[in-house]
Design a protein around this motif. Sequence first.
Motif, PDB file in Angstrom:
ATOM      1  N   UNK A  10      44.971  27.381  31.542  1.00 40.22           N
ATOM      2  CA  UNK A  10      43.667  27.944  31.166  1.00 40.22           C
ATOM      3  C   UNK A  10      43.290  29.034  32.168  1.00 40.22           C
ATOM      4  N   UNK A  11      44.053  30.128  32.209  1.00 42.69           N
ATOM      5  CA  UNK A  11      43.806  31.153  33.226  1.00 42.69           C
ATOM      6  C   UNK A  11      42.429  31.798  33.147  1.00 42.69           C
ATOM      7  N   UNK A  12      41.781  31.738  31.984  1.00 40.54           N
ATOM      8  CA  UNK A  12      40.447  32.331  31.863  1.00 40.54           C
ATOM      9  C   UNK A  12      39.432  31.657  32.790  1.00 40.54           C
ATOM     10  N   UNK A  13      39.721  30.442  33.242  1.00 40.42           N
ATOM     11  CA  UNK A  13      38.809  29.757  34.169  1.00 40.42           C
ATOM     12  C   UNK A  13      38.668  30.517  35.488  1.00 40.42           C
ATOM     13  N   UNK A  14      39.719  31.254  35.864  1.00 39.62           N
ATOM     14  CA  UNK A  14      39.699  31.923  37.173  1.00 39.62           C
ATOM     15  C   UNK A  14      40.032  33.408  37.124  1.00 39.62           C
ATOM     16  N   UNK A  15      40.555  33.907  36.011  1.00 39.01           N
ATOM     17  CA  UNK A  15      40.996  35.304  35.957  1.00 39.01           C
ATOM     18  C   UNK A  15      39.865  36.258  36.336  1.00 39.01           C
ATOM     19  N   UNK A  16      40.147  37.124  37.314  1.00 39.38           N
ATOM     20  CA  UNK A  16      39.174  38.126  37.744  1.00 39.38           C
ATOM     21  C   UNK A  16      38.042  37.579  38.596  1.00 39.38           C
ATOM     22  N   UNK A  17      38.080  36.308  38.930  1.00 39.62           N
ATOM     23  CA  UNK A  17      36.995  35.669  39.689  1.00 39.62           C
ATOM     24  C   UNK A  17      37.456  35.336  41.105  1.00 39.62           C
ATOM     25  N   UNK A  18      36.501  35.121  41.996  1.00 38.89           N
ATOM     26  CA  UNK A  18      36.830  34.683  43.350  1.00 38.89           C
ATOM     27  C   UNK A  18      36.849  33.164  43.375  1.00 38.89           C
ATOM     28  N   UNK A  19      37.847  32.607  44.047  1.00 39.25           N
ATOM     29  CA  UNK A  19      38.105  31.170  44.026  1.00 39.25           C
ATOM     30  C   UNK A  19      38.222  30.663  45.462  1.00 39.25           C
ATOM     31  N   UNK A  20      37.695  29.471  45.694  1.00 39.58           N
ATOM     32  CA  UNK A  20      37.848  28.783  46.985  1.00 39.58           C
ATOM     33  C   UNK A  20      38.437  27.409  46.711  1.00 39.58           C
TER      34      UNK A  20
END
Length: 198
Positions: free
Chosen positions: A61-71
């Motif tokens: 489910x790459x849309x959960x993180x694509x283009x977003x900042x993640x920790x």
Amino acid sequence: MKVATRLLPVPLTPEISLHLAGGEVGLFDLTGGEFRSDEPPPFWAFVWAGGQALARYLLDHPDEVRGRTVHDLATGSGVAAIAAALAGAASVAASDLDPAAVAAAQRNAAANHVTLRTEATGADVLLAGDVFYSPTVAETMTTLLRGARRNNQQVLVGDPGRGYFPERLFTKVAEYVVPVPAALEETETLVTGVWQMR
């Protein structure tokens, strides 16, 4: 602590390889059977079920993180952080109380041709895999995750039913049967949920 590892594919996410202790080794085998309060056990030398489930979920489910900042909080081996980077996150930070875990996550990221940041500020998505394994740690993590959620961060957790998981605060979004080393978990698979904080 010097721990012998080798680069191995992750059972649930074979597209990721990590420097891990072999499947015949348990956590406290690496410490000579001792627990020392001055040096944490090498949790980072294993790929835990919660991290594997999170990684599989993000790759599927790459849309959960694509283009977003993640920790990735309490990153351990870095498997969830690496999956977020492979899934197209704009940037991924990996943090852990154990400096050896951060170093292991960086080495694992390099093996998978992705980059992880060590400074973790202002993420859109907060990941936490297998962090509810003791009452004290669970209380600390719950406080941190609730604070992140109040700040409008999306919070995703991987948990194989560790017993201190505050399920009432979460909605399950996926479930996997995760292969795990019997020397580590006393079983060969763990049913593991990926949960989103409400």
